[in-house]
Design a protein around this motif. Sequence first.
Motif, mmCIF file in Angstrom:
data_model
loop_
_atom_site.group_PDB
_atom_site.id
_atom_site.type_symbol
_atom_site.label_atom_id
_atom_site.label_comp_id
_atom_site.label_asym_id
_atom_site.label_seq_id
_atom_site.Cartn_x
_atom_site.Cartn_y
_atom_site.Cartn_z
ATOM 1 N N UNK A 135 6.309 0.299 6.564
ATOM 2 C CA UNK A 135 5.520 -0.149 7.711
ATOM 3 C C UNK A 135 5.121 -1.606 7.474
ATOM 4 N N UNK A 136 5.547 -2.493 8.358
ATOM 5 C CA UNK A 136 5.138 -3.887 8.277
ATOM 6 C C UNK A 136 3.735 -4.007 8.874
ATOM 7 N N UNK A 137 2.768 -4.310 8.025
ATOM 8 C CA UNK A 137 1.375 -4.423 8.472
ATOM 9 C C UNK A 137 1.106 -5.798 9.064
ATOM 10 N N UNK A 138 1.549 -6.832 8.389
ATOM 11 C CA UNK A 138 1.350 -8.207 8.835
ATOM 12 C C UNK A 138 2.723 -8.854 8.941
ATOM 13 N N UNK A 139 3.279 -8.908 10.164
ATOM 14 C CA UNK A 139 4.665 -9.323 10.362
ATOM 15 C C UNK A 139 4.963 -10.727 9.833
ATOM 16 N N UNK A 140 4.186 -11.766 10.180
ATOM 17 C CA UNK A 140 4.558 -13.100 9.687
ATOM 18 C C UNK A 140 4.487 -13.223 8.177
ATOM 19 N N UNK A 157 2.383 -4.920 3.648
ATOM 20 C CA UNK A 157 3.318 -3.803 3.739
ATOM 21 C C UNK A 157 2.638 -2.496 3.360
ATOM 22 N N UNK A 158 3.095 -1.419 3.996
ATOM 23 C CA UNK A 158 2.710 -0.071 3.592
ATOM 24 C C UNK A 158 3.976 0.765 3.496
ATOM 25 N N UNK A 159 3.974 1.726 2.583
ATOM 26 C CA UNK A 159 5.129 2.594 2.390
ATOM 27 C C UNK A 159 4.646 4.026 2.199
ATOM 28 N N UNK A 160 5.547 4.973 2.462
ATOM 29 C CA UNK A 160 5.243 6.377 2.201
ATOM 30 C C UNK A 160 6.537 7.157 2.108
ATOM 31 N N UNK A 161 6.450 8.371 1.572
ATOM 32 C CA UNK A 161 7.525 9.346 1.653
ATOM 33 C C UNK A 161 7.009 10.484 2.513
ATOM 34 N N UNK A 186 0.842 -1.194 0.000
ATOM 35 C CA UNK A 186 0.000 0.000 0.000
ATOM 36 C C UNK A 186 0.877 1.243 0.000
ATOM 37 N N UNK A 187 0.727 2.070 -1.034
ATOM 38 C CA UNK A 187 1.463 3.326 -1.106
ATOM 39 C C UNK A 187 0.632 4.447 -0.481
ATOM 40 N N UNK A 188 1.018 4.862 0.711
ATOM 41 C CA UNK A 188 0.263 5.867 1.461
ATOM 42 C C UNK A 188 0.655 7.260 0.976
ATOM 43 N N UNK A 189 -0.337 8.062 0.651
ATOM 44 C CA UNK A 189 -0.067 9.390 0.109
ATOM 45 C C UNK A 189 -1.241 10.317 0.425
ATOM 46 N N UNK A 190 -1.073 11.588 0.074
ATOM 47 C CA UNK A 190 -2.124 12.615 0.250
ATOM 48 C C UNK A 190 -2.622 12.672 1.694
ATOM 49 N N UNK A 191 -1.692 12.485 2.634
ATOM 50 C CA UNK A 191 -2.034 12.582 4.055
ATOM 51 C C UNK A 191 -1.925 14.050 4.460
#
Length: 430
Positions: free
Chosen positions: A314-319, A125-129, A90-95
Amino acid sequence: MPASTELTARGLPPPAWEVQTLPATQWQTFYAAVLNAFHENEPAEATALWSSLTEPQRCSVVRDEGAIVGTAGIFSFRMTVPGNRLVETAGVSMVSVQPTHRRRGVLSALMRHQLESLHRQGEPLAILTASEAPIYGRFGYGIGARQLILDVQSRRVALAAPATGDVALTLEDPHKALAACEDLYARQVTGRPGMLTRATGWEHLPLLDPQSRHDGSYPLECVVARVDGEVAGYARYTVTVDWSRQNTAQGTVRLRDIEADNPRVYAALWRFLLETDLTSRVIAPNRPVDDPFLHLVSDVRHCTPTVLDSLYVRVIDAPVALAARSYAAQIDIVLEIEDAQAPWNQGRWRLTGDRTGAICTRTHDAPDLSLDASALGSAYLGGTTLTELAAAGRICAHRPDTLTTAATAFTSPVAPWLPHSFCRSLLPRL
């Protein structure tokens, strides 16, 4: 600070904000709120492109008396992780939060809602800048990749480069060359952690070139490299020429992006950029920290290399996330993860793996390493070592020998890097 103990400017607990999914018909209002929060205007061509790329069903808002006061969006990507594997991300943006509603828990509500939604949807996984570096660590994001900025005094350096005689360079219209350039980009994606596949439409983002951002530069140019008639590399850039110094040109090449299939082509493209007539400077605002250019150039001191944070992970689901990547050496350890924002990750996990793959299962065994979600995000792509984090007190090693073994296993042979922007801003500020 946990949301439950946050205070507003008046010293009162924040209200319990309701996070809502954005109705598709309200995208323009949503986007206007984003632009307002970032104090920016935007050309119509850019707004039209972002409108086509945005997934309204993945956008969230917080309202106060009907007005949008907080926003967050997600783009659906696949990202390369160590082992050359692509993982749904998930690419997190426009926050954004409107200036009138800062420090009232709006951001916390949006980020908690987003984490829970991603967990339900099964994205590991989630990521952002980040526009501001300190913000996202408290939500479990860690710096997973960095970027190298180069400011090269091109008249004072040379390239110790491999022979490039079989490389043919041509200047081409960036739009007409787009399909061939995208094919080459796609070939590079699985070679480096942090790189993203580009879904249809995203290929137009690097070509955005509004006149309002030229600052006197010539419009976007594209040089294409061919070997035996086949496209093997390209570079996109702009040029600004300054004649103010006694009628002597002091131009600047601003590199947008550069990709190549092999070292000869990469060197040929860089030589072209460094030798551009009427210029004395090349600025490359986003290169990997292990860019081979550093080993091609004759004097790195005239390149002013600067390293900045880039991609936050950001690790959303670790396993699931830990099992999705491979490991540079055999590993069998118990990780104790602290993750108050995502309690489903909390606890102890046995990670067993090697270069071929991994499994990760819950366990009650004694931990070898203890770390929080942010440290896990920093280490995940292999760009930050576990030993670095332990030296900073970010990881507790219950057995020092295990730390060394695990640090080796988590490394990547190439540095993670994000060349594919999904930030709402048009381009890096050059």
